[in-house]
Design an enzyme around this catalytic site. Structure first.
Site: not given
Ligand code: IMP
Length: 195
Positions: A9, A68, A148, A151
């Site tokens: 990402n 995560d 994203f 949010d």
């Molecule tokens: P990841 O572990 O950072 O990939 O987050 C898993 C999921 O949580 C993402 O696909 C988003 O749906 C949500 N997410 C993580 N961080 C954020 C953020 O800062 N804002 C909004 N959604 C988030």
């Protein structure tokens, strides 16, 4: 110091790089030629962060970290939690995920939620974990176009706006990931002082 961030990402990598001193340079998986989809099969945020960082350490033998994150909603018993990315299905569609959250909370006055990030760092054959939390509430409708994921429906405590109405800098200062990364940065800075 170069550190691999075990993510595909680019948005997240950019957010984190902005918080780090120039002496720490983040390389993403693409930048080290890793195009694998690392399995995230654990049932906790800690487990998934650890799976991702261990994968990179084992395959590339480098210092690295992985994060995560989950959105934990009180009235939904902590859901979507570890399922946040794919809450509404494997397409990982943020709009569908938000729709599902809003429909499951419809008519519920308890809108309490939090974002929680766990970072696993592998440094010189040792693993360290860092956690960051931001408390807030789930709005009844989307608002804002920045950021994203969830949010547009997450309003952090102490603010009248959602994360999607904040600039990246503003969000980084108070966000779950910002807080976890700050702990990582403090730790790395401390290591340098000790040497
Ligand atoms: P990841 O572990 O950072 O990939 O987050 C898993 C999921 O949580 C993402 O696909 C988003 O749906 C949500 N997410 C993580 N961080 C954020 C953020 O800062 N804002 C909004 N959604 C988030």
């Amino acid at each position: 110091m170069k550190l691999i961030f075990a993510t595909h990402n680019a948005h997240k990598a950019k957010e984190i790089q902005k918080m780090l001193p120039e002496s720490i340079q983040i390389l993403t998986l693409e930048e080290i030629g890793c195009f694998d989809e690392i399995p995230e099969t654990a049932d906790t945020l800690e487990g998934n962060a650890s799976l991702k960082s261990s994968f990179v350490k084992d395959h590339y033998g480098v210092n690295c970290f992985a994060d995560d994150t989950g959105l934990e909603i009180e009235a939904l018993n902590g859901e979507p939690g570890v399922l946040s990315a794919r809450y509404a299905g494997e397409t990982k569609d943020p709009q569908a995920n938000m729709d599902l959250v809003l429909s499951r909370l419809e008519g519920n006055s308890n809108r309490k939620a939090r974002f929680r990030t766990v970072i696993s760092l592998w440094l010189n054959e040792e693993e360290y974990l860092f956690e960051g939390i931001v408390d807030g509430t789930i709005r009844t409708e989307r608002s804002g176009a920045e950021g994203f994921g969830y949010d547009p429906i997450f309003q952090p405590d102490g603010y009248e706006i959602t994360f999607a109405e904040m600039s990246m800098d503003e969000k980084n200062k108070i966000s779950h990931r910002g807080r976890a990364v700050q702990k990582l940065v403090d730790f790395l800075s401390q290591l340098k002082l000790d040497k």
